[in-house]
Write an enzyme that holds these catalytic residues in place. Structure first.
Site, PDB file in Angstrom:
ATOM      1  N   GLU A  72       0.832  -1.201   0.000  1.00  0.00           N
ATOM      2  CA  GLU A  72       0.000   0.000   0.000  1.00  0.00           C
ATOM      3  C   GLU A  72       0.864   1.248   0.000  1.00  0.00           C
ATOM      4  OE1 GLU A  72      -3.021  -0.093  -0.571  1.00  0.00           O
ATOM      5  OE2 GLU A  72      -3.715  -2.089   0.022  1.00  0.00           O
ATOM      6  N   PHE A  74       1.751   5.560   0.297  1.00  0.00           N
ATOM      7  CA  PHE A  74       1.868   6.564   1.355  1.00  0.00           C
ATOM      8  C   PHE A  74       0.527   7.207   1.678  1.00  0.00           C
ATOM      9  CE2 PHE A  74       2.830  11.013   2.582  1.00  0.00           C
ATOM     10  CZ  PHE A  74       3.596  10.786   3.708  1.00  0.00           C
ATOM     11  N   HIS A 320      -2.166  17.068 -11.489  1.00  0.00           N
ATOM     12  CA  HIS A 320      -1.563  15.837 -10.977  1.00  0.00           C
ATOM     13  C   HIS A 320      -1.868  14.725 -11.966  1.00  0.00           C
ATOM     14  CE1 HIS A 320      -1.796  12.018  -8.462  1.00  0.00           C
ATOM     15  NE2 HIS A 320      -0.514  12.277  -8.668  1.00  0.00           N
ATOM     16  N   ARG A 322      -0.999  10.965 -12.958  1.00  0.00           N
ATOM     17  CA  ARG A 322      -0.393   9.682 -12.606  1.00  0.00           C
ATOM     18  C   ARG A 322      -0.029   8.901 -13.856  1.00  0.00           C
ATOM     19  NH1 ARG A 322       1.341   6.479 -10.461  1.00  0.00           N
ATOM     20  NH2 ARG A 322       0.275   5.143  -8.975  1.00  0.00           N
ATOM     21  N   ASP A 403       4.964  18.732  -3.289  1.00  0.00           N
ATOM     22  CA  ASP A 403       4.083  18.798  -4.460  1.00  0.00           C
ATOM     23  C   ASP A 403       2.635  19.022  -4.038  1.00  0.00           C
ATOM     24  OD1 ASP A 403       6.139  18.413  -6.257  1.00  0.00           O
ATOM     25  OD2 ASP A 403       5.204  16.706  -7.255  1.00  0.00           O
TER      26      ASP A 403
END
Length: 462
Positions: A72, A74, A320, A322, A403
Protein backbone atom coordinates in the site's frame (compact mmCIF):
# COMPACT_ATOMS: atom_id res chain seq x y z
CA UNK A 1 3.54 37.47 -26.16
CA UNK A 2 6.61 35.41 -27.11
CA UNK A 3 6.27 31.67 -27.30
CA UNK A 4 8.52 29.97 -24.82
CA UNK A 5 8.71 27.28 -22.23
CA UNK A 6 9.98 27.84 -18.76
CA UNK A 7 10.50 24.43 -17.25
CA UNK A 8 11.80 23.24 -13.96
CA UNK A 9 12.81 19.63 -14.50
CA UNK A 10 15.67 17.21 -14.20
CA UNK A 11 16.83 17.67 -17.77
CA UNK A 12 20.06 19.30 -18.75
CA UNK A 13 18.63 20.75 -21.94
CA UNK A 14 16.00 22.67 -20.02
CA UNK A 15 16.46 25.81 -17.94
CA UNK A 16 16.35 25.17 -14.20
CA UNK A 17 14.56 27.54 -11.91
CA UNK A 18 14.64 26.37 -8.35
CA UNK A 19 15.76 27.50 -4.97
CA UNK A 20 18.25 25.26 -3.20
CA UNK A 21 16.54 25.03 0.16
CA UNK A 22 18.51 24.41 3.27
CA UNK A 23 18.79 20.86 4.51
CA UNK A 24 16.53 19.70 7.29
CA UNK A 25 18.04 19.62 10.73
CA UNK A 26 18.13 16.15 12.14
CA UNK A 27 17.36 15.45 15.75
CA UNK A 28 18.54 12.08 17.01
CA UNK A 29 17.15 10.07 19.87
CA UNK A 30 19.25 7.53 21.70
CA UNK A 31 17.54 4.14 21.98
CA UNK A 32 19.35 1.30 23.72
CA UNK A 33 16.87 -1.57 23.51
CA UNK A 34 17.16 -2.77 19.91
CA UNK A 35 19.59 -4.41 17.55
CA UNK A 36 20.81 -6.88 20.18
CA UNK A 37 21.12 -4.18 22.84
CA UNK A 38 23.63 -2.16 20.86
CA UNK A 39 23.27 1.58 21.34
CA UNK A 40 22.29 3.40 18.19
CA UNK A 41 20.49 6.53 17.08
CA UNK A 42 17.05 6.86 15.58
CA UNK A 43 17.05 10.05 13.57
CA UNK A 44 14.21 12.01 12.08
CA UNK A 45 13.08 15.53 11.30
CA UNK A 46 11.83 16.52 14.71
CA UNK A 47 11.33 20.26 14.57
CA UNK A 48 7.72 19.92 15.63
CA UNK A 49 8.35 17.90 18.79
CA UNK A 50 9.63 19.36 22.02
CA UNK A 51 11.31 16.52 23.87
CA UNK A 52 10.54 16.75 27.56
CA UNK A 53 11.69 14.49 30.36
CA UNK A 54 8.47 13.37 31.99
CA UNK A 55 7.43 10.42 34.05
CA UNK A 56 5.20 8.01 32.19
CA UNK A 57 2.03 7.02 34.04
CA UNK A 58 1.98 3.23 34.26
CA UNK A 59 -1.69 2.86 35.17
CA UNK A 60 -3.72 0.79 32.69
CA UNK A 61 -1.77 1.87 29.63
CA UNK A 62 -2.92 0.39 26.32
CA UNK A 63 -0.75 0.90 23.27
CA UNK A 64 -2.50 0.35 19.94
CA UNK A 65 0.01 -0.33 17.15
CA UNK A 66 -1.00 -0.95 13.56
CA UNK A 67 0.48 -1.63 10.17
CA UNK A 68 -0.84 -2.01 6.63
CA UNK A 69 -0.13 -4.26 3.68
CA UNK A 70 3.45 -3.46 2.57
CA UNK A 71 2.35 -2.80 -1.03
CA UNK A 72 0.00 0.00 0.00
CA UNK A 73 1.08 3.53 -0.77
CA UNK A 74 1.87 6.56 1.36
CA UNK A 75 -1.49 8.29 0.89
CA UNK A 76 -3.57 5.21 1.74
CA UNK A 77 -1.57 5.00 4.96
CA UNK A 78 -2.60 8.53 5.79
CA UNK A 79 -6.22 7.52 5.38
CA UNK A 80 -5.71 4.50 7.66
CA UNK A 81 -4.42 6.85 10.34
CA UNK A 82 -7.76 8.68 10.33
CA UNK A 83 -9.65 5.39 10.81
CA UNK A 84 -7.50 4.38 13.79
CA UNK A 85 -7.25 7.86 15.32
CA UNK A 86 -11.04 8.28 15.40
CA UNK A 87 -11.30 4.80 16.93
CA UNK A 88 -8.73 5.51 19.66
CA UNK A 89 -10.30 8.85 20.53
CA UNK A 90 -13.63 7.12 21.07
CA UNK A 91 -12.06 4.11 22.82
CA UNK A 92 -10.50 6.37 25.45
CA UNK A 93 -14.03 7.03 26.76
CA UNK A 94 -14.50 3.33 27.58
CA UNK A 95 -13.75 1.94 31.07
CA UNK A 96 -10.29 0.43 31.19
CA UNK A 97 -9.14 2.19 28.02
CA UNK A 98 -8.83 5.76 29.31
CA UNK A 99 -5.05 5.70 28.94
CA UNK A 100 -4.89 4.38 25.37
CA UNK A 101 -2.30 5.67 22.91
CA UNK A 102 -2.03 5.16 19.16
CA UNK A 103 1.48 4.29 17.94
CA UNK A 104 2.28 5.35 14.37
CA UNK A 105 4.06 2.81 12.16
CA UNK A 106 7.27 3.99 10.50
CA UNK A 107 7.45 4.15 6.71
CA UNK A 108 9.93 1.78 5.07
CA UNK A 109 10.86 1.57 1.37
CA UNK A 110 7.36 2.03 -0.01
CA UNK A 111 6.55 0.70 -3.47
CA UNK A 112 6.25 4.15 -5.04
CA UNK A 113 9.50 5.44 -3.56
CA UNK A 114 11.88 4.85 -6.44
CA UNK A 115 15.05 6.57 -5.21
CA UNK A 116 16.86 3.38 -4.27
CA UNK A 117 20.10 5.27 -3.60
CA UNK A 118 18.46 6.83 -0.52
CA UNK A 119 17.96 5.13 2.81
CA UNK A 120 14.18 5.24 3.09
CA UNK A 121 13.63 2.73 5.86
CA UNK A 122 12.14 3.43 9.29
CA UNK A 123 11.10 6.98 8.49
CA UNK A 124 9.06 8.39 11.34
CA UNK A 125 5.86 10.39 10.96
CA UNK A 126 7.39 13.62 12.25
CA UNK A 127 9.51 13.65 9.08
CA UNK A 128 6.31 14.41 7.17
CA UNK A 129 3.78 15.74 9.68
CA UNK A 130 3.46 18.13 12.59
CA UNK A 131 3.02 15.76 15.52
CA UNK A 132 2.07 18.51 17.96
CA UNK A 133 -0.92 19.21 15.75
CA UNK A 134 -1.90 15.53 15.54
CA UNK A 135 -1.54 15.07 19.30
CA UNK A 136 -4.16 17.75 19.87
CA UNK A 137 -6.70 15.44 18.23
CA UNK A 138 -5.91 12.32 20.28
CA UNK A 139 -2.99 10.61 22.00
CA UNK A 140 -0.60 9.54 19.26
CA UNK A 141 3.04 8.53 19.52
CA UNK A 142 5.68 8.31 16.85
CA UNK A 143 7.48 4.97 17.03
CA UNK A 144 10.59 6.48 18.63
CA UNK A 145 8.39 8.03 21.34
CA UNK A 146 6.86 4.61 21.98
CA UNK A 147 10.35 3.14 22.37
CA UNK A 148 11.23 5.86 24.86
CA UNK A 149 8.08 5.25 26.91
CA UNK A 150 8.66 1.50 27.08
CA UNK A 151 12.21 2.13 28.15
CA UNK A 152 10.97 4.52 30.84
CA UNK A 153 8.38 2.04 32.12
CA UNK A 154 11.01 -0.71 32.38
CA UNK A 155 13.76 1.54 33.63
CA UNK A 156 14.66 -0.92 36.38
CA UNK A 157 15.50 -3.70 33.91
CA UNK A 158 19.17 -3.54 32.97
CA UNK A 159 19.01 -5.99 30.06
CA UNK A 160 15.92 -4.75 28.23
CA UNK A 161 16.85 -5.53 24.63
CA UNK A 162 13.48 -6.34 23.05
CA UNK A 163 9.80 -5.44 23.09
CA UNK A 164 7.14 -8.13 23.25
CA UNK A 165 3.70 -7.36 21.83
CA UNK A 166 0.98 -8.97 23.91
CA UNK A 167 -1.61 -9.46 21.15
CA UNK A 168 -1.17 -9.40 17.38
CA UNK A 169 -4.28 -9.56 15.21
CA UNK A 170 -3.81 -10.11 11.50
CA UNK A 171 -6.99 -8.85 9.85
CA UNK A 172 -8.28 -10.55 6.72
CA UNK A 173 -11.29 -10.08 4.47
CA UNK A 174 -14.09 -12.60 4.60
CA UNK A 175 -14.16 -14.64 1.41
CA UNK A 176 -17.88 -13.93 1.10
CA UNK A 177 -18.42 -10.31 2.04
CA UNK A 178 -22.08 -10.03 1.08
CA UNK A 179 -24.12 -12.88 2.55
CA UNK A 180 -27.59 -12.93 0.99
CA UNK A 181 -26.72 -9.58 -0.58
CA UNK A 182 -26.22 -7.89 2.81
CA UNK A 183 -22.99 -6.43 4.21
CA UNK A 184 -22.83 -7.13 7.95
CA UNK A 185 -20.31 -5.99 10.55
CA UNK A 186 -18.70 -9.15 11.90
CA UNK A 187 -15.44 -10.84 12.80
CA UNK A 188 -14.32 -14.37 13.54
CA UNK A 189 -11.13 -16.15 14.41
CA UNK A 190 -9.66 -18.08 11.50
CA UNK A 191 -6.69 -20.29 10.78
CA UNK A 192 -3.47 -18.59 9.81
CA UNK A 193 -1.71 -19.66 6.64
CA UNK A 194 1.71 -21.22 6.87
CA UNK A 195 3.46 -17.94 6.10
CA UNK A 196 1.17 -15.93 8.40
CA UNK A 197 1.52 -18.25 11.37
CA UNK A 198 5.27 -17.95 11.31
CA UNK A 199 5.27 -14.14 11.17
CA UNK A 200 5.45 -13.61 14.93
CA UNK A 201 8.54 -11.44 15.15
CA UNK A 202 10.41 -8.79 13.20
CA UNK A 203 7.46 -6.40 13.11
CA UNK A 204 8.06 -3.08 11.36
CA UNK A 205 11.42 -4.55 10.21
CA UNK A 206 12.81 -4.40 13.74
CA UNK A 207 14.51 -7.67 14.65
CA UNK A 208 13.76 -7.47 18.34
CA UNK A 209 10.02 -6.78 18.32
CA UNK A 210 8.30 -10.10 19.00
CA UNK A 211 4.83 -11.24 20.05
CA UNK A 212 3.28 -13.47 22.70
CA UNK A 213 0.14 -14.33 20.78
CA UNK A 214 -0.58 -14.14 17.05
CA UNK A 215 -4.21 -14.45 15.89
CA UNK A 216 -5.69 -14.33 12.40
CA UNK A 217 -9.13 -12.77 12.23
CA UNK A 218 -11.61 -12.43 9.40
CA UNK A 219 -12.87 -8.88 9.86
CA UNK A 220 -15.66 -6.95 8.20
CA UNK A 221 -16.78 -3.60 9.51
CA UNK A 222 -15.77 -0.21 10.82
CA UNK A 223 -13.06 0.63 13.33
CA UNK A 224 -15.58 0.72 16.18
CA UNK A 225 -15.88 -3.08 15.85
CA UNK A 226 -12.24 -3.41 16.95
CA UNK A 227 -13.31 -2.72 20.53
CA UNK A 228 -15.53 -5.81 20.50
CA UNK A 229 -12.65 -7.79 19.05
CA UNK A 230 -10.33 -6.64 21.85
CA UNK A 231 -12.84 -7.66 24.49
CA UNK A 232 -13.70 -11.04 22.97
CA UNK A 233 -10.09 -12.15 22.50
CA UNK A 234 -8.75 -10.41 25.59
CA UNK A 235 -6.29 -12.63 27.54
CA UNK A 236 -7.22 -13.51 31.12
CA UNK A 237 -4.10 -11.80 32.36
CA UNK A 238 -3.12 -8.74 30.36
CA UNK A 239 0.19 -7.06 30.85
CA UNK A 240 0.61 -3.51 32.00
CA UNK A 241 1.17 -1.89 29.65
CA UNK A 242 -1.04 -3.87 27.27
CA UNK A 243 0.51 -3.74 23.80
CA UNK A 244 -1.72 -4.59 20.84
CA UNK A 245 -0.90 -4.71 17.13
CA UNK A 246 -3.37 -4.76 14.24
CA UNK A 247 -1.87 -5.94 10.96
CA UNK A 248 -3.52 -5.10 7.62
CA UNK A 249 -5.37 -2.16 9.15
CA UNK A 250 -6.57 -1.13 5.70
CA UNK A 251 -9.22 -3.87 6.09
CA UNK A 252 -10.92 -1.69 8.72
CA UNK A 253 -13.51 0.77 7.42
CA UNK A 254 -14.14 4.32 8.61
CA UNK A 255 -16.51 4.76 11.55
CA UNK A 256 -17.62 8.16 10.29
CA UNK A 257 -16.69 8.74 6.68
CA UNK A 258 -16.87 12.41 5.73
CA UNK A 259 -18.53 13.72 8.90
CA UNK A 260 -17.19 16.36 11.28
CA UNK A 261 -15.21 13.79 13.31
CA UNK A 262 -13.50 12.50 10.16
CA UNK A 263 -12.59 16.04 9.19
CA UNK A 264 -11.26 16.92 12.66
CA UNK A 265 -8.81 14.04 12.44
CA UNK A 266 -7.94 14.99 8.86
CA UNK A 267 -7.44 18.66 9.69
CA UNK A 268 -5.04 17.75 12.50
CA UNK A 269 -2.66 16.19 9.95
CA UNK A 270 -0.74 19.32 9.21
CA UNK A 271 2.58 18.95 7.42
CA UNK A 272 6.08 19.21 8.85
CA UNK A 273 7.04 22.90 9.15
CA UNK A 274 10.26 22.44 7.13
CA UNK A 275 8.34 21.00 4.18
CA UNK A 276 5.77 23.79 4.36
CA UNK A 277 8.58 26.33 4.30
CA UNK A 278 10.18 24.75 1.23
CA UNK A 279 6.86 24.65 -0.62
CA UNK A 280 6.13 28.26 0.30
CA UNK A 281 9.55 29.36 -0.95
CA UNK A 282 8.81 27.72 -4.29
CA UNK A 283 5.35 29.34 -4.46
CA UNK A 284 6.53 32.87 -3.83
CA UNK A 285 9.62 32.67 -6.05
CA UNK A 286 7.83 31.26 -9.07
CA UNK A 287 4.18 32.33 -8.76
CA UNK A 288 4.29 35.23 -6.27
CA UNK A 289 1.91 33.06 -4.25
CA UNK A 290 1.46 33.43 -0.48
CA UNK A 291 -1.32 32.47 1.91
CA UNK A 292 -2.29 36.13 2.28
CA UNK A 293 -2.30 36.91 -1.45
CA UNK A 294 -4.11 33.66 -2.21
CA UNK A 295 -6.72 34.33 0.50
CA UNK A 296 -6.51 30.77 1.83
CA UNK A 297 -7.59 29.78 5.32
CA UNK A 298 -4.59 28.80 7.42
CA UNK A 299 -4.78 29.84 11.09
CA UNK A 300 -1.96 28.78 13.38
CA UNK A 301 -4.07 26.00 14.93
CA UNK A 302 -6.34 23.67 12.96
CA UNK A 303 -8.94 23.99 15.73
CA UNK A 304 -9.44 27.62 14.69
CA UNK A 305 -10.47 26.76 11.12
CA UNK A 306 -14.05 27.63 10.21
CA UNK A 307 -16.39 27.19 7.28
CA UNK A 308 -14.83 29.21 4.48
CA UNK A 309 -15.16 29.34 0.67
CA UNK A 310 -13.29 32.48 -0.41
CA UNK A 311 -9.84 31.10 -1.28
CA UNK A 312 -8.48 32.39 -4.60
CA UNK A 313 -5.19 30.55 -5.00
CA UNK A 314 -1.99 31.39 -6.79
CA UNK A 315 -1.82 32.44 -10.43
CA UNK A 316 -1.25 28.89 -11.73
CA UNK A 317 -2.99 25.62 -12.46
CA UNK A 318 -1.84 22.40 -10.83
CA UNK A 319 -2.13 19.13 -12.73
CA UNK A 320 -1.56 15.84 -10.98
CA UNK A 321 -0.98 13.27 -13.69
CA UNK A 322 -0.39 9.68 -12.61
CA UNK A 323 1.59 7.45 -14.92
CA UNK A 324 3.75 4.40 -14.00
CA UNK A 325 1.51 1.53 -12.83
CA UNK A 326 -1.65 3.47 -13.79
CA UNK A 327 -0.74 2.96 -17.45
CA UNK A 328 -1.46 -0.76 -17.22
CA UNK A 329 -3.48 -1.02 -14.00
CA UNK A 330 -5.98 1.70 -15.00
CA UNK A 331 -5.46 2.01 -18.73
CA UNK A 332 -9.20 2.47 -19.33
CA UNK A 333 -9.32 5.78 -17.44
CA UNK A 334 -5.75 7.15 -17.66
CA UNK A 335 -5.31 9.74 -20.45
CA UNK A 336 -2.49 9.80 -22.97
CA UNK A 337 0.03 12.60 -22.67
CA UNK A 338 -1.47 14.39 -25.66
CA UNK A 339 -4.97 14.08 -24.25
CA UNK A 340 -3.86 15.41 -20.85
CA UNK A 341 -2.02 18.35 -22.44
CA UNK A 342 -5.06 19.33 -24.51
CA UNK A 343 -7.23 19.30 -21.39
CA UNK A 344 -4.68 21.42 -19.50
CA UNK A 345 -4.49 23.95 -22.32
CA UNK A 346 -8.27 24.17 -22.48
CA UNK A 347 -8.51 24.94 -18.76
CA UNK A 348 -5.70 27.53 -18.73
CA UNK A 349 -7.35 29.33 -21.63
CA UNK A 350 -10.65 29.33 -19.75
CA UNK A 351 -8.95 30.75 -16.64
CA UNK A 352 -6.80 33.24 -18.53
CA UNK A 353 -3.54 31.97 -17.02
CA UNK A 354 -0.44 30.53 -18.65
CA UNK A 355 1.38 28.92 -15.71
CA UNK A 356 1.14 25.22 -14.86
CA UNK A 357 2.62 23.30 -11.97
CA UNK A 358 3.03 19.65 -12.87
CA UNK A 359 3.02 16.91 -10.26
CA UNK A 360 3.64 13.58 -11.93
CA UNK A 361 5.54 10.31 -11.66
CA UNK A 362 6.17 10.34 -15.40
CA UNK A 363 9.51 9.31 -16.83
CA UNK A 364 11.95 11.83 -18.30
CA UNK A 365 11.01 10.90 -21.85
CA UNK A 366 7.31 11.27 -21.00
CA UNK A 367 8.03 14.66 -19.46
CA UNK A 368 9.76 15.80 -22.66
CA UNK A 369 6.80 14.64 -24.74
CA UNK A 370 4.33 16.37 -22.45
CA UNK A 371 6.26 19.64 -22.59
CA UNK A 372 6.37 19.53 -26.37
CA UNK A 373 2.56 19.52 -26.35
CA UNK A 374 2.40 22.64 -24.14
CA UNK A 375 4.86 25.04 -25.78
CA UNK A 376 2.69 28.10 -25.15
CA UNK A 377 2.58 27.48 -21.41
CA UNK A 378 5.12 28.02 -18.66
CA UNK A 379 5.44 24.64 -16.99
CA UNK A 380 7.01 24.16 -13.57
CA UNK A 381 8.04 21.05 -11.69
CA UNK A 382 9.57 20.92 -8.22
CA UNK A 383 13.21 19.86 -8.24
CA UNK A 384 14.60 19.00 -4.80
CA UNK A 385 17.97 20.38 -3.66
CA UNK A 386 20.94 18.05 -3.85
CA UNK A 387 23.66 17.11 -1.40
CA UNK A 388 27.38 17.34 -2.00
CA UNK A 389 27.48 13.97 -3.73
CA UNK A 390 24.69 14.97 -6.12
CA UNK A 391 21.93 12.89 -4.53
CA UNK A 392 18.60 14.30 -3.41
CA UNK A 393 18.59 16.05 -0.06
CA UNK A 394 14.93 15.15 0.40
CA UNK A 395 13.32 11.74 0.51
CA UNK A 396 10.63 10.75 -1.98
CA UNK A 397 7.83 11.17 0.56
CA UNK A 398 9.00 14.68 1.43
CA UNK A 399 9.04 15.68 -2.24
CA UNK A 400 5.53 14.28 -2.66
CA UNK A 401 4.25 16.39 0.23
CA UNK A 402 5.86 19.54 -1.18
CA UNK A 403 4.08 18.80 -4.46
CA UNK A 404 0.80 18.42 -2.59
CA UNK A 405 1.23 21.72 -0.77
CA UNK A 406 1.94 23.57 -4.02
CA UNK A 407 -1.03 21.90 -5.73
CA UNK A 408 -3.30 22.67 -2.79
CA UNK A 409 -2.68 26.40 -3.23
CA UNK A 410 -3.23 26.59 -7.00
CA UNK A 411 -6.01 28.64 -8.60
CA UNK A 412 -7.38 25.43 -10.11
CA UNK A 413 -6.59 21.76 -9.64
CA UNK A 414 -7.13 18.75 -11.88
CA UNK A 415 -6.19 15.25 -10.73
CA UNK A 416 -6.16 11.60 -11.73
CA UNK A 417 -9.10 9.22 -11.41
CA UNK A 418 -8.87 6.90 -8.37
CA UNK A 419 -5.51 8.29 -7.23
CA UNK A 420 -5.17 8.59 -3.45
CA UNK A 421 -2.58 11.32 -4.06
CA UNK A 422 -5.30 13.31 -5.85
CA UNK A 423 -7.79 12.63 -3.04
CA UNK A 424 -5.44 14.04 -0.41
CA UNK A 425 -5.09 17.26 -2.44
CA UNK A 426 -8.87 17.48 -2.70
CA UNK A 427 -9.07 17.29 1.09
CA UNK A 428 -6.35 19.89 1.61
CA UNK A 429 -8.06 22.33 -0.74
CA UNK A 430 -11.36 21.85 1.09
CA UNK A 431 -9.61 22.77 4.34
CA UNK A 432 -8.00 25.85 2.73
CA UNK A 433 -11.41 27.07 1.56
CA UNK A 434 -11.51 26.69 -2.24
CA UNK A 435 -14.75 26.44 -4.17
CA UNK A 436 -15.50 22.82 -5.14
CA UNK A 437 -15.55 23.62 -8.86
CA UNK A 438 -11.86 24.58 -8.68
CA UNK A 439 -10.96 21.41 -6.77
CA UNK A 440 -12.93 18.27 -7.66
CA UNK A 441 -11.70 17.95 -11.22
CA UNK A 442 -10.47 14.78 -12.92
CA UNK A 443 -8.63 14.13 -16.16
CA UNK A 444 -10.80 12.42 -18.75
CA UNK A 445 -9.49 9.53 -20.79
CA UNK A 446 -10.04 11.41 -24.07
CA UNK A 447 -9.47 15.07 -24.83
CA UNK A 448 -13.00 15.39 -26.25
CA UNK A 449 -14.16 14.64 -22.68
CA UNK A 450 -15.66 11.27 -23.56
CA UNK A 451 -15.03 8.21 -21.38
CA UNK A 452 -14.82 10.60 -18.48
CA UNK A 453 -14.93 8.97 -15.06
CA UNK A 454 -15.09 11.44 -12.17
CA UNK A 455 -13.77 11.07 -8.65
CA UNK A 456 -16.24 11.32 -5.80
CA UNK A 457 -16.82 14.65 -4.07
CA UNK A 458 -17.19 15.11 -0.33
CA UNK A 459 -17.38 18.67 1.01
CA UNK A 460 -15.78 19.51 4.31
CA UNK A 461 -17.96 19.43 7.43
CA UNK A 462 -17.34 21.43 10.61
Amino acid sequence: MPIYIRVIAVLGILCLYFHTAHLNNLNCHIIEIFLDAESFQLCGNNDNIKIQEKKTSNENITYILYDVNPVEGFNLRRDCFIRLAVFVKKLKNEPGYENTKLVLPPFSDLYHWRSRHLDQSHIFWNTFFNLESMKRYTDVLDMWEFFNEIQSIHRGLKNLNSITIDEVYKLKHFQEMFKNGVFEDKFEKTRCGMAEGGAQDGFFHYRNITSKRFTCVNFQGSANLLKDLLEKFKPKNTGNPRIILFLNAEVVLHDFWGNDEFWRARRSMRFNDNLVEKANEFRIENFNSTDVLDAVQRPHRWEDEREYRNAIGGDYLCAHLRRADFLYGRERTTPTLRSASIQIKRITKMLGIDQVFLSSDCSRSELMDLLSFMKRLRVYKYLPPTTGDGSNALKDGEIAIIDQIICSNARYFIGTYESTFTYRIYEEREILGFHPRTTFNTFCKNDDLTECEKNSQWPIVY
